[in-house]
Scaffold this motif. Structure first.
Motif, PDB file in Angstrom:
ATOM      1  N   TYR A 185       0.803  -1.203   0.000  1.00  0.00           N
ATOM      2  CA  TYR A 185       0.000   0.000   0.000  1.00  0.00           C
ATOM      3  C   TYR A 185       0.844   1.266   0.000  1.00  0.00           C
ATOM      4  N   LYS A 186       2.148   1.082   0.074  1.00  0.00           N
ATOM      5  CA  LYS A 186       3.058   2.225   0.075  1.00  0.00           C
ATOM      6  C   LYS A 186       2.833   3.093  -1.167  1.00  0.00           C
ATOM      7  N   THR A 187       2.801   2.471  -2.339  1.00  0.00           N
ATOM      8  CA  THR A 187       2.606   3.218  -3.585  1.00  0.00           C
ATOM      9  C   THR A 187       1.270   3.945  -3.580  1.00  0.00           C
ATOM     10  N   CYS A 188       0.241   3.295  -3.049  1.00  0.00           N
ATOM     11  CA  CYS A 188      -1.087   3.913  -3.000  1.00  0.00           C
ATOM     12  C   CYS A 188      -1.032   5.247  -2.250  1.00  0.00           C
ATOM     13  N   TYR A 189      -0.328   5.250  -1.136  1.00  0.00           N
ATOM     14  CA  TYR A 189      -0.281   6.454  -0.319  1.00  0.00           C
ATOM     15  C   TYR A 189       0.612   7.533  -0.903  1.00  0.00           C
ATOM     16  N   TYR A 190       1.870   7.206  -1.172  1.00  0.00           N
ATOM     17  CA  TYR A 190       2.759   8.300  -1.580  1.00  0.00           C
ATOM     18  C   TYR A 190       2.569   8.724  -3.027  1.00  0.00           C
ATOM     19  N   SER A 191       2.095   7.846  -3.885  1.00  0.00           N
ATOM     20  CA  SER A 191       1.924   8.234  -5.288  1.00  0.00           C
ATOM     21  C   SER A 191       0.531   8.763  -5.593  1.00  0.00           C
ATOM     22  N   PHE A 192      -0.447   8.367  -4.800  1.00  0.00           N
ATOM     23  CA  PHE A 192      -1.817   8.732  -5.130  1.00  0.00           C
ATOM     24  C   PHE A 192      -2.502   9.529  -4.013  1.00  0.00           C
ATOM     25  N   TYR A 193      -2.680   8.913  -2.852  1.00  0.00           N
ATOM     26  CA  TYR A 193      -3.473   9.556  -1.809  1.00  0.00           C
ATOM     27  C   TYR A 193      -2.872  10.867  -1.313  1.00  0.00           C
ATOM     28  N   LEU A 194      -1.587  10.887  -1.034  1.00  0.00           N
ATOM     29  CA  LEU A 194      -1.001  12.110  -0.467  1.00  0.00           C
ATOM     30  C   LEU A 194      -1.140  13.302  -1.411  1.00  0.00           C
ATOM     31  N   SER A 195      -1.079  13.051  -2.706  1.00  0.00           N
ATOM     32  CA  SER A 195      -1.290  14.140  -3.676  1.00  0.00           C
ATOM     33  C   SER A 195      -2.716  14.677  -3.576  1.00  0.00           C
ATOM     34  N   CYS A 196      -3.672  13.777  -3.461  1.00  0.00           N
ATOM     35  CA  CYS A 196      -5.073  14.202  -3.341  1.00  0.00           C
ATOM     36  C   CYS A 196      -5.323  14.898  -2.004  1.00  0.00           C
ATOM     37  N   ALA A 197      -4.754  14.353  -0.935  1.00  0.00           N
ATOM     38  CA  ALA A 197      -4.935  14.967   0.384  1.00  0.00           C
ATOM     39  C   ALA A 197      -4.325  16.376   0.400  1.00  0.00           C
ATOM     40  N   LEU A 198      -3.181  16.533  -0.225  1.00  0.00           N
ATOM     41  CA  LEU A 198      -2.551  17.848  -0.314  1.00  0.00           C
ATOM     42  C   LEU A 198      -3.448  18.817  -1.085  1.00  0.00           C
ATOM     43  N   LEU A 248      -6.714  18.647  -1.403  1.00  0.00           N
ATOM     44  CA  LEU A 248      -7.870  18.965  -0.556  1.00  0.00           C
ATOM     45  C   LEU A 248      -7.486  19.991   0.510  1.00  0.00           C
ATOM     46  N   SER A 249      -6.328  19.810   1.102  1.00  0.00           N
ATOM     47  CA  SER A 249      -5.862  20.761   2.115  1.00  0.00           C
ATOM     48  C   SER A 249      -5.642  22.138   1.501  1.00  0.00           C
ATOM     49  N   TYR A 250      -5.001  22.159   0.338  1.00  0.00           N
ATOM     50  CA  TYR A 250      -4.738  23.419  -0.367  1.00  0.00           C
ATOM     51  C   TYR A 250      -6.043  24.157  -0.678  1.00  0.00           C
ATOM     52  N   CYS A 251      -7.091  23.396  -0.977  1.00  0.00           N
ATOM     53  CA  CYS A 251      -8.393  23.995  -1.290  1.00  0.00           C
ATOM     54  C   CYS A 251      -9.166  24.383  -0.033  1.00  0.00           C
ATOM     55  N   GLU A 277     -10.849  17.571   9.744  1.00  0.00           N
ATOM     56  CA  GLU A 277     -11.605  17.324  10.984  1.00  0.00           C
ATOM     57  C   GLU A 277     -13.080  17.674  10.853  1.00  0.00           C
ATOM     58  N   SER A 278     -13.450  18.430   9.799  1.00  0.00           N
ATOM     59  CA  SER A 278     -14.858  18.782   9.611  1.00  0.00           C
ATOM     60  C   SER A 278     -15.598  17.584   9.011  1.00  0.00           C
ATOM     61  N   ASP A 279     -16.907  17.577   9.133  1.00  0.00           N
ATOM     62  CA  ASP A 279     -17.694  16.474   8.565  1.00  0.00           C
ATOM     63  C   ASP A 279     -17.493  16.383   7.053  1.00  0.00           C
ATOM     64  N   GLU A 280     -17.550  17.535   6.393  1.00  0.00           N
ATOM     65  CA  GLU A 280     -17.357  17.559   4.942  1.00  0.00           C
ATOM     66  C   GLU A 280     -15.949  17.081   4.580  1.00  0.00           C
ATOM     67  N   TYR A 308     -11.863  13.377   2.364  1.00  0.00           N
ATOM     68  CA  TYR A 308     -10.582  12.678   2.550  1.00  0.00           C
ATOM     69  C   TYR A 308     -10.777  11.168   2.493  1.00  0.00           C
ATOM     70  N   LYS A 309     -11.868  10.691   3.077  1.00  0.00           N
ATOM     71  CA  LYS A 309     -12.158   9.252   3.065  1.00  0.00           C
ATOM     72  C   LYS A 309     -12.419   8.773   1.642  1.00  0.00           C
ATOM     73  N   LYS A 310     -13.205   9.530   0.886  1.00  0.00           N
ATOM     74  CA  LYS A 310     -13.493   9.154  -0.507  1.00  0.00           C
ATOM     75  C   LYS A 310     -12.197   9.162  -1.325  1.00  0.00           C
ATOM     76  N   ALA A 311     -11.370  10.180  -1.121  1.00  0.00           N
ATOM     77  CA  ALA A 311     -10.087  10.247  -1.830  1.00  0.00           C
ATOM     78  C   ALA A 311      -9.224   9.036  -1.476  1.00  0.00           C
ATOM     79  N   GLU A 312      -9.182   8.691  -0.200  1.00  0.00           N
ATOM     80  CA  GLU A 312      -8.386   7.532   0.214  1.00  0.00           C
ATOM     81  C   GLU A 312      -8.918   6.243  -0.416  1.00  0.00           C
TER      82      GLU A 312
END
Length: 133
Positions: free
Chosen positions: A1-14, A16-19, A24-27, A32-36
């Motif tokens: 799952y290493k590739t899943c996180y560093y190549s895919f999820y972390l980019s999406c999480a970043l 989402l954070s940037y936006c 911690e909010s419900d939304e 974040y869960k859907k992205a993961e």
């Protein structure tokens, strides 16, 4: 799952954070869960596709000569093969997997074809496309 996180999820999480989505909010939690969830599917698919291309794609398409068999990589193909083989087929893997011998590599690839692993991959690929919709 290493590739899943560093190549895919972390980019999406970043992104989402940037936006401005607060994880911690419900939304934010939902996003974040859907992205993961989607990124885990994509990352696994990417790694399995890489394993299949390493064994079956010609070097001019792959851009290199695949060496997963010679290097005894714990690829999807060998794991799936070990689930399916009979005793004689297992002997082929034991005798030739992880050896730097072109004839042995060819025997392993022939076993993969005999087990129809490429076809199994294509079925898996279609399942993943559906899962991401």
């Amino acid at each position: 799952y290493k590739t899943c996180y560093y190549s895919f999820y972390l980019s999406c999480a970043l992104a989402l954070s940037y936006c401005g989505y607060d994880p911690e909010s419900d939304e934010g939690k939902a996003l974040y869960k859907k992205a993961e969830d989607v990124c885990m599917i994509l990352g696994e698919y990417f790694q399995i596709q890489d394993d299949v291309l390493d064994a079956f794609a010609p070097p001019e398409v792959l851009g290199k000569i695949g060496t997963d068999i010679e290097d005894a990589k714990c690829s999807w193909l060998v794991c799936k093969a070990l689930e399916l083989v009979n005793d004689d087929q297992r002997k082929v893997l034991v005798d030739h997997y992880g050896k730097h011998d072109p004839e042995g590599v060819q025997k392993v690839k022939e076993l993969y074809k005999e087990l129809k692993l490429e076809e199994m991959y294509h079925a898996y690929e279609e399942e993943q496309k559906t899962a991401c919709d």
